[in-house]
Motif scaffolding. Structure first.
Motif, PDB file in Angstrom:
ATOM      1  N   LEU A 182      -6.680   3.319   5.211  1.00 50.04           N
ATOM      2  CA  LEU A 182      -6.475   2.384   6.311  1.00 50.04           C
ATOM      3  C   LEU A 182      -5.969   1.065   5.750  1.00 50.04           C
ATOM      4  O   LEU A 182      -6.591   0.495   4.837  1.00 50.04           O
ATOM      5  N   GLU A 183      -4.847   0.589   6.271  1.00 52.74           N
ATOM      6  CA  GLU A 183      -4.373  -0.728   5.842  1.00 52.74           C
ATOM      7  C   GLU A 183      -5.420  -1.769   6.195  1.00 52.74           C
ATOM      8  O   GLU A 183      -5.776  -1.951   7.367  1.00 52.74           O
ATOM      9  N   ASN A 184      -5.919  -2.446   5.197  1.00 53.05           N
ATOM     10  CA  ASN A 184      -6.968  -3.449   5.386  1.00 53.05           C
ATOM     11  C   ASN A 184      -7.072  -4.228   4.090  1.00 53.05           C
ATOM     12  O   ASN A 184      -7.033  -3.638   3.005  1.00 53.05           O
TER      13      ASN A 184
ATOM     14  N   ALA B 147      -8.646  -2.421  16.503  1.00 48.46           N
ATOM     15  CA  ALA B 147      -9.060  -1.391  17.467  1.00 48.46           C
ATOM     16  C   ALA B 147      -8.032  -0.271  17.567  1.00 48.46           C
ATOM     17  O   ALA B 147      -8.383   0.910  17.653  1.00 48.46           O
ATOM     18  N   ARG B 148      -6.726  -0.604  17.565  1.00 46.33           N
ATOM     19  CA  ARG B 148      -5.683   0.427  17.677  1.00 46.33           C
ATOM     20  C   ARG B 148      -5.692   1.350  16.455  1.00 46.33           C
ATOM     21  O   ARG B 148      -5.417   2.549  16.559  1.00 46.33           O
ATOM     22  N   GLN B 149      -5.986   0.775  15.306  1.00 46.81           N
ATOM     23  CA  GLN B 149      -6.054   1.566  14.081  1.00 46.81           C
ATOM     24  C   GLN B 149      -7.212   2.558  14.145  1.00 46.81           C
ATOM     25  O   GLN B 149      -7.059   3.739  13.807  1.00 46.81           O
ATOM     26  N   ILE B 150      -8.370   2.097  14.601  1.00 42.83           N
ATOM     27  CA  ILE B 150      -9.535   2.972  14.701  1.00 42.83           C
ATOM     28  C   ILE B 150      -9.312   4.047  15.768  1.00 42.83           C
ATOM     29  O   ILE B 150      -9.760   5.193  15.624  1.00 42.83           O
ATOM     30  N   ALA B 151      -8.582   3.702  16.831  1.00 44.59           N
ATOM     31  CA  ALA B 151      -8.336   4.682  17.891  1.00 44.59           C
ATOM     32  C   ALA B 151      -7.534   5.866  17.368  1.00 44.59           C
ATOM     33  O   ALA B 151      -7.874   7.033  17.620  1.00 44.59           O
ATOM     34  N   VAL B 152      -6.449   5.595  16.629  1.00 48.03           N
ATOM     35  CA  VAL B 152      -5.647   6.715  16.123  1.00 48.03           C
ATOM     36  C   VAL B 152      -6.383   7.429  14.994  1.00 48.03           C
ATOM     37  O   VAL B 152      -6.269   8.660  14.853  1.00 48.03           O
ATOM     38  N   LEU B 153      -7.160   6.693  14.195  1.00 47.69           N
ATOM     39  CA  LEU B 153      -7.982   7.340  13.171  1.00 47.69           C
ATOM     40  C   LEU B 153      -8.951   8.322  13.807  1.00 47.69           C
ATOM     41  O   LEU B 153      -9.158   9.434  13.295  1.00 47.69           O
ATOM     42  N   THR B 154      -9.551   7.941  14.920  1.00 49.44           N
ATOM     43  CA  THR B 154     -10.517   8.807  15.601  1.00 49.44           C
ATOM     44  C   THR B 154      -9.892  10.148  15.962  1.00 49.44           C
ATOM     45  O   THR B 154     -10.474  11.213  15.732  1.00 49.44           O
ATOM     46  N   THR B 155      -8.683  10.098  16.519  1.00 55.36           N
ATOM     47  CA  THR B 155      -8.009  11.337  16.892  1.00 55.36           C
ATOM     48  C   THR B 155      -7.671  12.179  15.669  1.00 55.36           C
ATOM     49  O   THR B 155      -7.924  13.390  15.633  1.00 55.36           O
ATOM     50  N   LEU B 156      -7.113  11.537  14.648  1.00 51.37           N
ATOM     51  CA  LEU B 156      -6.731  12.259  13.427  1.00 51.37           C
ATOM     52  C   LEU B 156      -7.955  12.855  12.747  1.00 51.37           C
ATOM     53  O   LEU B 156      -7.947  14.039  12.348  1.00 51.37           O
TER      54      LEU B 156
ATOM     55  N   SER C  43       0.829  -1.208   0.000  1.00 48.57           N
ATOM     56  CA  SER C  43       0.000   0.000   0.000  1.00 48.57           C
ATOM     57  C   SER C  43       0.861   1.255   0.000  1.00 48.57           C
ATOM     58  O   SER C  43       0.586   2.215  -0.732  1.00 48.57           O
ATOM     59  N   LEU C  44       1.913   1.252   0.815  1.00 50.05           N
ATOM     60  CA  LEU C  44       2.815   2.402   0.857  1.00 50.05           C
ATOM     61  C   LEU C  44       3.483   2.602  -0.500  1.00 50.05           C
ATOM     62  O   LEU C  44       3.608   3.739  -0.986  1.00 50.05           O
ATOM     63  N   ALA C  45       3.898   1.506  -1.131  1.00 48.84           N
ATOM     64  CA  ALA C  45       4.525   1.616  -2.447  1.00 48.84           C
ATOM     65  C   ALA C  45       3.550   2.191  -3.471  1.00 48.84           C
ATOM     66  O   ALA C  45       3.914   3.051  -4.287  1.00 48.84           O
ATOM     67  N   THR C  46       2.317   1.729  -3.426  1.00 45.37           N
ATOM     68  CA  THR C  46       1.314   2.230  -4.378  1.00 45.37           C
ATOM     69  C   THR C  46       1.016   3.701  -4.150  1.00 45.37           C
ATOM     70  O   THR C  46       0.960   4.502  -5.096  1.00 45.37           O
ATOM     71  N   LEU C  47       0.845   4.077  -2.885  1.00 45.09           N
ATOM     72  CA  LEU C  47       0.439   5.444  -2.555  1.00 45.09           C
ATOM     73  C   LEU C  47       1.578   6.452  -2.683  1.00 45.09           C
ATOM     74  O   LEU C  47       1.333   7.662  -2.646  1.00 45.09           O
ATOM     75  N   THR C  48       2.793   5.982  -2.827  1.00 46.55           N
ATOM     76  CA  THR C  48       3.918   6.889  -3.090  1.00 46.55           C
ATOM     77  C   THR C  48       4.452   6.711  -4.509  1.00 46.55           C
ATOM     78  O   THR C  48       5.526   7.212  -4.839  1.00 46.55           O
ATOM     79  N   GLY C  49       3.690   5.996  -5.322  1.00 47.52           N
ATOM     80  CA  GLY C  49       4.044   5.821  -6.720  1.00 47.52           C
ATOM     81  C   GLY C  49       3.490   6.942  -7.579  1.00 47.52           C
ATOM     82  O   GLY C  49       2.971   7.951  -7.076  1.00 47.52           O
ATOM     83  N   PRO C  50       3.506   6.779  -8.904  1.00 46.11           N
ATOM     84  CA  PRO C  50       3.140   7.874  -9.806  1.00 46.11           C
ATOM     85  C   PRO C  50       1.651   8.035 -10.070  1.00 46.11           C
ATOM     86  O   PRO C  50       1.248   9.031 -10.661  1.00 46.11           O
ATOM     87  N   ASP C  51       0.815   7.084  -9.625  1.00 45.56           N
ATOM     88  CA  ASP C  51      -0.576   7.078 -10.087  1.00 45.56           C
ATOM     89  C   ASP C  51      -1.595   7.546  -9.049  1.00 45.56           C
ATOM     90  O   ASP C  51      -2.539   8.248  -9.386  1.00 45.56           O
ATOM     91  N   VAL C  52      -1.451   7.126  -7.796  1.00 51.06           N
ATOM     92  CA  VAL C  52      -2.429   7.477  -6.766  1.00 51.06           C
ATOM     93  C   VAL C  52      -1.701   7.951  -5.516  1.00 51.06           C
ATOM     94  O   VAL C  52      -0.498   7.669  -5.324  1.00 51.06           O
ATOM     95  N   SER C  53      -2.425   8.639  -4.654  1.00 55.73           N
ATOM     96  CA  SER C  53      -1.842   9.116  -3.402  1.00 55.73           C
ATOM     97  C   SER C  53      -2.966   9.387  -2.422  1.00 55.73           C
ATOM     98  O   SER C  53      -4.149   9.423  -2.787  1.00 55.73           O
ATOM     99  N   ALA C  54      -2.597   9.551  -1.173  1.00 47.81           N
ATOM    100  CA  ALA C  54      -3.541   9.943  -0.126  1.00 47.81           C
ATOM    101  C   ALA C  54      -2.779  10.780   0.879  1.00 47.81           C
ATOM    102  O   ALA C  54      -1.547  10.732   0.946  1.00 47.81           O
ATOM    103  N   HIS C  55      -3.528  11.538   1.665  1.00 54.69           N
ATOM    104  CA  HIS C  55      -2.851  12.394   2.642  1.00 54.69           C
ATOM    105  C   HIS C  55      -2.254  11.577   3.785  1.00 54.69           C
ATOM    106  O   HIS C  55      -1.156  11.861   4.253  1.00 54.69           O
ATOM    107  N   TYR C  56      -2.983  10.540   4.228  1.00 61.31           N
ATOM    108  CA  TYR C  56      -2.514   9.743   5.356  1.00 61.31           C
ATOM    109  C   TYR C  56      -2.690   8.256   5.064  1.00 61.31           C
ATOM    110  O   TYR C  56      -3.630   7.851   4.374  1.00 61.31           O
ATOM    111  N   LEU C  57      -1.798   7.470   5.635  1.00 64.31           N
ATOM    112  CA  LEU C  57      -1.883   6.014   5.619  1.00 64.31           C
ATOM    113  C   LEU C  57      -1.712   5.541   7.056  1.00 64.31           C
ATOM    114  O   LEU C  57      -0.713   5.869   7.708  1.00 64.31           O
ATOM    115  N   ILE C  58      -2.692   4.783   7.543  1.00 60.07           N
ATOM    116  CA  ILE C  58      -2.654   4.284   8.923  1.00 60.07           C
ATOM    117  C   ILE C  58      -2.485   2.769   8.890  1.00 60.07           C
ATOM    118  O   ILE C  58      -3.334   2.060   8.349  1.00 60.07           O
ATOM    119  N   PRO C  59      -1.403   2.255   9.459  1.00 59.96           N
ATOM    120  CA  PRO C  59      -1.209   0.805   9.496  1.00 59.96           C
ATOM    121  C   PRO C  59      -2.307   0.113  10.310  1.00 59.96           C
ATOM    122  O   PRO C  59      -2.928   0.725  11.189  1.00 59.96           O
TER     123      PRO C  59
END
Length: 280
Positions: free
Chosen positions: A121-123, A144-153, A60-76
């Protein structure tokens, strides 16, 4: 000479006012007067879009830092810790456009890349599994840990840009013909309790249900009119399959216990309750 002196005095008084006037900003070689703001201006960021990656973190990190798509945040899925705090990845500054929404629509606006912040979200998404005589999609739950940090962000982003609850969206909401993410296992109701996103009031859902069997069939066209009023893209000439995908996207978000795309009384009541609460 007197005219020059008068002009210099006026300039000195103006600059003295600038020094104590917070709306006149010193930018080094020039100053900017910000006291007269044009009313015909709108914030660039008006929505928050939630995605899943449909892959593991490294791919996912490779795809989102490649030439075609991107996102502001990636949460493991399981954010690692650094000095006692979970770590997430910011791939694009919020003030810059990221290519995460693609061909999209919400409440009359297209190309939501230009007006949104995107969180991935990595999934692993879903896979086909046998069910009865056919196959069904089985979605992967979120950690649960992923959703917790997503909630704050997410709460910080919403507060930063004053994003309305009805504009905190699934990728499937803005592109129902192409996307399913983040799917029916994403905890929208849990996040709504934390002030993130829209959710109908159960009492008003029961009011709009008006004693009907929740699974009683309703006219799909009437339901689609409500969904279009809420924000979904519904256009003339859509095939039955395309109409079903719009209904499915809505159900995955607001009635995840059953998201078969069938127009029923409960789905209609939820739509009515949302329109009543958040406008149209």
């Amino acid at each position: 000479m007197k005219g020059i002196q008068r002009a210099l005095l006026c300039a000195a008084l103006f600059l003295a006012g600038c020094a104590s006037q917070p709306d006149i900003i010193d930018r080094g070689s020039y100053r900017v007067d910000t006291r007269h703001q044009a009313p015909s201006a709108f914030p660039r960021i008006t929505s928050l879009i939630i995605h899943y990656t449909a892959g593991d973190f490294d791919s996912s990190l490779a795809t989102l830092t490649g030439p075609d798509v991107s996102a502001h945040y990636l949460i493991p899925a399981r954010p690692p810790g650094y000095r006692g705090k979970p770590v997430i990845w910011q791939l694009v500054p919020e003030e810059k456009l990221a290519w995460h929404a693609g061909v999209s629509y919400w409440r009359g606006y297209t190309h939501l890349n230009s007006t949104s912040v995107g969180i991935e979200l990595e999934n692993s998404g879903w896979r086909q599994v046998p069910a009865g005589l056919g196959m069904v999609k089985r979605f992967e739950p979120f950690e649960a840990r992923q959703i917790a940090v997503l909630t704050t962000l997410a709460r910080e982003i919403i507060d930063r840009y004053h994003i309305a609850p009805q504009n905190v969206l699934a990728h499937a909401d803005i592109a129902p013909q192409r996307k399913d993410d983040p799917g029916p296992l994403f905890p929208w109701q849990q996040l709504a309790r934390q002030g993130i996103g829209a959710w109908p009031d159960e009492a008003r859902v029961q009011f709009w249900l008006r004693g009907r069997d929740p699974q009683a069939p309703v006219d799909p066209q009437q339901l689609l009119v409500l969904l279009a009023r809420y924000g979904y893209q519904v256009t003339p000439g859509m095939t039955p399959e395309q109409q079903q995908r719009v209904i499915t996207a809505f159900q995955m978000h607001f009635r995840p216990a059953r998201y078969d795309g069938v127009a029923d009384a409960q789905t209609q009541a939820i739509a009515e309750a949302l329109l009543e609460k958040y406008g149209q």
